[in-house]
Write a protein that holds these residues in place. Structure first.
Motif, PDB file in Angstrom:
ATOM      1  N   TYR A 151      -2.260  -3.138 -31.600  1.00  8.27           N
ATOM      2  CA  TYR A 151      -3.138  -4.267 -31.308  1.00  8.27           C
ATOM      3  C   TYR A 151      -3.057  -4.522 -29.550  1.00  8.27           C
ATOM      4  O   TYR A 151      -3.514  -5.501 -29.214  1.00  8.27           O
ATOM      5  N   GLU A 153      -2.022  -2.949 -25.501  1.00  9.07           N
ATOM      6  CA  GLU A 153      -2.014  -1.913 -24.647  1.00  9.07           C
ATOM      7  C   GLU A 153      -0.939  -2.398 -23.236  1.00  9.07           C
ATOM      8  O   GLU A 153      -1.494  -3.400 -23.065  1.00  9.07           O
ATOM      9  N   TYR A 154      -0.238  -1.537 -23.227  1.00  9.20           N
ATOM     10  CA  TYR A 154       0.783  -2.128 -21.863  1.00  9.20           C
ATOM     11  C   TYR A 154       0.078  -1.734 -20.697  1.00  9.20           C
ATOM     12  O   TYR A 154      -0.610  -0.687 -20.261  1.00  9.20           O
ATOM     13  N   ARG A 155       0.554  -2.722 -19.705  1.00 11.23           N
ATOM     14  CA  ARG A 155      -0.028  -2.396 -18.133  1.00 11.23           C
ATOM     15  C   ARG A 155       0.571  -1.121 -17.729  1.00 11.23           C
ATOM     16  O   ARG A 155      -0.112  -0.407 -16.884  1.00 11.23           O
ATOM     17  N   ARG A 219     -12.247 -10.658 -34.178  1.00 15.17           N
ATOM     18  CA  ARG A 219     -12.023 -10.051 -32.849  1.00 15.17           C
ATOM     19  C   ARG A 219     -11.079  -8.961 -32.824  1.00 15.17           C
ATOM     20  O   ARG A 219     -10.708  -8.649 -31.685  1.00 15.17           O
TER      21      ARG A 219
ATOM     22  N   ASN B  48       1.712 -11.651 -20.346  1.00 14.47           N
ATOM     23  CA  ASN B  48       0.975 -11.270 -19.042  1.00 14.47           C
ATOM     24  C   ASN B  48       1.307 -10.275 -18.441  1.00 14.47           C
ATOM     25  O   ASN B  48       0.470  -9.309 -17.670  1.00 14.47           O
ATOM     26  N   ILE B  51       1.172  -6.709 -20.843  1.00 13.70           N
ATOM     27  CA  ILE B  51       0.274  -6.253 -21.952  1.00 13.70           C
ATOM     28  C   ILE B  51      -1.258  -6.614 -21.055  1.00 13.70           C
ATOM     29  O   ILE B  51      -1.463  -7.537 -20.514  1.00 13.70           O
ATOM     30  N   LEU B  52      -2.149  -5.774 -21.240  1.00 12.72           N
ATOM     31  CA  LEU B  52      -3.611  -5.728 -20.846  1.00 12.72           C
ATOM     32  C   LEU B  52      -4.432  -6.649 -21.895  1.00 12.72           C
ATOM     33  O   LEU B  52      -4.286  -6.729 -23.061  1.00 12.72           O
ATOM     34  N   PRO B  53      -5.444  -7.411 -20.857  1.00 15.08           N
ATOM     35  CA  PRO B  53      -6.322  -7.961 -22.072  1.00 15.08           C
ATOM     36  C   PRO B  53      -7.152  -7.145 -22.657  1.00 15.08           C
ATOM     37  O   PRO B  53      -7.337  -5.896 -22.135  1.00 15.08           O
ATOM     38  N   SER B  54      -7.767  -7.115 -23.891  1.00 15.21           N
ATOM     39  CA  SER B  54      -8.902  -6.350 -24.362  1.00 15.21           C
ATOM     40  C   SER B  54     -10.142  -7.049 -23.960  1.00 15.21           C
ATOM     41  O   SER B  54     -10.144  -8.128 -23.665  1.00 15.21           O
ATOM     42  N   LEU B  56     -12.012  -8.732 -26.054  1.00 11.04           N
ATOM     43  CA  LEU B  56     -12.017  -9.603 -26.989  1.00 11.04           C
ATOM     44  C   LEU B  56     -10.768 -10.744 -27.009  1.00 11.04           C
ATOM     45  O   LEU B  56     -10.877 -11.843 -27.470  1.00 11.04           O
ATOM     46  N   LEU B  57      -9.914  -9.913 -26.629  1.00 11.17           N
ATOM     47  CA  LEU B  57      -8.349 -10.850 -26.656  1.00 11.17           C
ATOM     48  C   LEU B  57      -7.669 -10.762 -25.342  1.00 11.17           C
ATOM     49  O   LEU B  57      -7.528  -9.920 -24.719  1.00 11.17           O
ATOM     50  N   PRO B  59      -3.905 -11.092 -23.322  1.00 13.94           N
ATOM     51  CA  PRO B  59      -2.440 -10.640 -23.686  1.00 13.94           C
ATOM     52  C   PRO B  59      -1.932 -11.325 -24.530  1.00 13.94           C
ATOM     53  O   PRO B  59      -0.983 -10.873 -25.332  1.00 13.94           O
ATOM     54  N   GLU B  61      -2.831 -13.350 -27.015  1.00 12.62           N
ATOM     55  CA  GLU B  61      -3.333 -13.327 -28.223  1.00 12.62           C
ATOM     56  C   GLU B  61      -2.934 -12.127 -28.780  1.00 12.62           C
ATOM     57  O   GLU B  61      -2.560 -11.900 -30.206  1.00 12.62           O
ATOM     58  N   ARG B  62      -2.760 -10.920 -28.160  1.00 11.95           N
ATOM     59  CA  ARG B  62      -2.450  -9.663 -28.571  1.00 11.95           C
ATOM     60  C   ARG B  62      -0.855  -9.525 -28.876  1.00 11.95           C
ATOM     61  O   ARG B  62      -0.702  -9.099 -29.953  1.00 11.95           O
ATOM     62  N   LEU B  65      -0.064 -11.287 -32.181  1.00 12.73           N
ATOM     63  CA  LEU B  65      -0.633 -10.689 -33.628  1.00 12.73           C
ATOM     64  C   LEU B  65       0.783 -10.118 -34.060  1.00 12.73           C
ATOM     65  O   LEU B  65       1.013 -10.089 -35.096  1.00 12.73           O
TER      66      LEU B  65
END
Ligand SMILES: [Fe+2]
Lengths: 285, 293
Positions: A151, A153-155, A219, B48, B51-54, B56-57, B59, B61-62, B65
């Protein structure tokens, strides 16, 4: 010759995940099932009902071990005690191969009990390869890693997930348990084409395939294993079979589990794609 | 930062975020009682930075989860293992207690089956969490003993002829508990689906001694006379019948109880139940699985 060196050249066909709600039914009715997949950690016990049940299943069925706790992606290495417990169970079940996930889940001795995603970096490749080599050195049977659903993805990632999985499997020289539902779930969450993934994975390393259902929210998609397999996942499965050939396949259904026959019937649908592939192959030939 | 340390730093930061308490919307559709608040600034920074944003979400929010999944999984597992404690405390207090427990005592074992190991101790150390802390702590120990007995090994029963002169041990699935409250009765009523009365304040003097064990695959909880409990505990400690009996005989508080007791009948009963076994050749093998992980 069916299969490959990572699944001991097996032609086990369609199997089912052994779940406690079905055990009485299985022991009483002895349904015709090619094999059961067990979660290794559930049977790493000294005795009692779990052990008795396992022994009764082993009397009648082939069992393949699937783990959730080796954490070959752990930056701190694999837990030697865990590996010892695994080895003991492998000797007991005579599983033809062993699988676990390409993920991490614990740090500094504290456990999440989850399958957490890795950054796709050269460092993570190196760490996973080192850990898998240790596992392979201890186990007497072939070892494969499964792609997890994710759910986030890493930078830090410098490659795609399919490149990462392939790189790890090739450098460590291990098999791949390809979970096409996980690919589908991750594809929706991260916005990639799942067919690109399936087409990239080296077919000669695919030991086994997982199919499952999932839950789609507004989402995001969660890999809940509580539904039948949906058509797009069957399509990915068909593509995987087309590339890999008939491969031991297992349906995972872990929550809101329906009666045994229903789960079994859902799993057997996979055969359609085998016949379809064979048909195409014979036409082509 | 050297490249080879980066993965470990990432995993440590990710894991610290998971271990933060959950507030507000994250408790969403779960059974957890409401708790106002939000994730910490550190959580947001971790999300931040890692994690990358998607499409719809965000970072955060991801990461949330995974955060929810962590808490739900651990708390659900405890709820499954401690049904009588849940009944004793009521849903709201139960979730509060186990949430606080997981915050303080995260999982240190490869399996969730060991997660409740220290719940009894935790409740004793935090009596303000529960309205009947002695009952709650006792019940947590009793239910955890049942979890352990469920999957412990069963060794062959000691042949009666070997009782004296051999190193002996207790059957691995036998657990001895000294309770301060009658929670064994409470649990029995819960299990039988009968009504349970609110517990009365416990009198410290009235200890109950119980054995938790398996008969075949069935779990059983039996009361023990105090002297019987002391003898079995001494066998567990010393690994020898002679030493155990010497130890017990030296205790003035037990002398009267022992005089009145039918100790030989107890031993016959224990041998019949398989409660006594040959001590394993390697004493370390007695260390229970999981206690070292
Ligand atoms: Fe899977």
């Amino acid at each position: 010759m069916p299969g490959n060196r990572f699944n001991a050249f097996s032609d086990l066909g369609i199997g089912l995940g052994l779940r406690s709600v079905h055990i009485d039914h299985i022991l009483e009715r002895k349904p015709d099932v090619n094999w059961f997949e067990i979660i290794s950690e559930n049977y790493m016990v000294d005795g009692g009902r779990p052990q008795v049940v396992l022994d009764r299943i082993l009397e009648q069925y082939r069992v393949v071990q699937h783990g959730v706790g080796l954490y070959v992606g752990s930056a701190q290495g694999v837990d030697r005690d865990h590996l010892r417990r695994l080895k003991r169970l492998v000797a007991h079940t005579r599983t033809p191969w062993v699988t676990d996930h390409l993920c991490w889940g614990s740090v500094d001795g504290t456990f999440s009990h989850d399958l957490l995603p890795l950054p796709y970096t050269p460092e993570a490749v190196a760490r996973a390869v080192e850990n898998i080599r240790i596992v392979k050195g201890e186990l007497a049977v072939p070892f494969s890693v499964e792609n997890v659903s994710s759910y986030a993805e890493y930078r830090d990632s410098t490659m795609t997930e399919w490149e990462f999985l392939t790189e790890v499997a090739e450098q460590a020289d291990c098999g791949i348990l390809l979970d096409v539902n996980n690919i589908y779930v991750s594809a929706l969450n991260h916005g990639f084409d799942p067919l690109t993934y399936v087409d990239y994975v080296p077919p000669e390393r695919v030991t086994q395939i997982h199919i499952a259902g999932h839950s789609r929210y507004r989402r995001f998609v969660i890999d809940t294993h509580d539904h039948p397999v949906i058509d797009p996942v069957w399509k990915l499965y068909a593509r995987a079979i087309e590339r890999v050939g008939p491969t031991p396949t297992l349906l995972e259904w872990d929550a809101r589990i329906p009666p045994f026959e229903e789960v079994h019937a859902e799993a057997l649908k996979a055969v359609r794609y085998w016949d379809h592939t064979r048909g195409r192959l014979s036409h082509a030939g | 930062m050297p490249a080879e340390a980066r993965l470990l730093t990432t995993q440590r930061r990710f894991f610290s975020a998971l271990r933060e308490p959950i507030f507000g919307d994250s408790r969403g559709r779960s059974e957890l009682p409401d708790r106002e608040g939000d994730v910490s600034r550190e959580f947001v920074r971790t999300a931040n930075e890692l994690i990358l944003p998607s499409a719809l979400l965000e970072p955060v929010e991801r990461l949330e989860l995974y955060h929810r999944q962590y808490w739900y999984r651990l708390l659900d597992s405890l709820a499954e293992d401690f049904p009588a404690l849940r009944r004793l405390l009521g849903d709201k207090t139960f979730w509060d207690v186990i949430e606080s427990y997981v915050e303080h005592v995260p999982s240190r074992s490869f399996t969730l089956r060991h997660l409740g190991r220290y719940l009894g101790d935790f409740v004793d150390e935090h009596p303000a969490l529960a309205p009947h802390p002695l009952h709650a702590a006792d019940l947590a120990r009793l239910e955890y003993a049942l979890c352990e007995a469920f999957e412990a090994a069963e060794h062959p029963a000691l042949p009666p002829a070997e009782l004296a002169g051999t190193r002996i041990a207790l059957q691995p699935h036998l657990r001895l508990l000294a309770l301060r409250t009658p929670v064994d009765t409470f649990r029995h009523r819960v299990q039988a689906g009968r009504k349970t009365a609110a517990p009365r304040p416990a009198a410290q003097t009235a200890r109950r001694f119980v054995a938790v064990f398996r008969r075949g695959l069935r779990l059983q909880v039996d009361r023990l006379p105090r002297a019987a409990f002391e003898i079995l505990s001494a066998i567990e400690r010393t690994g020898s019948l002679d030493q155990a009996m010497d130890e017990v005989a030296r205790r003035t508080d037990l002398r009267r109880l022992l005089e009145a007791a039918r100790v030989s009948a107890w031993f016959a009963d224990w041998l019949g139940r398989g409660w006594l076994v040959r001590a394993p050749a390697n004493p370390l093998a007695l260390v229970k699985e999981g206690s070292t992980t």
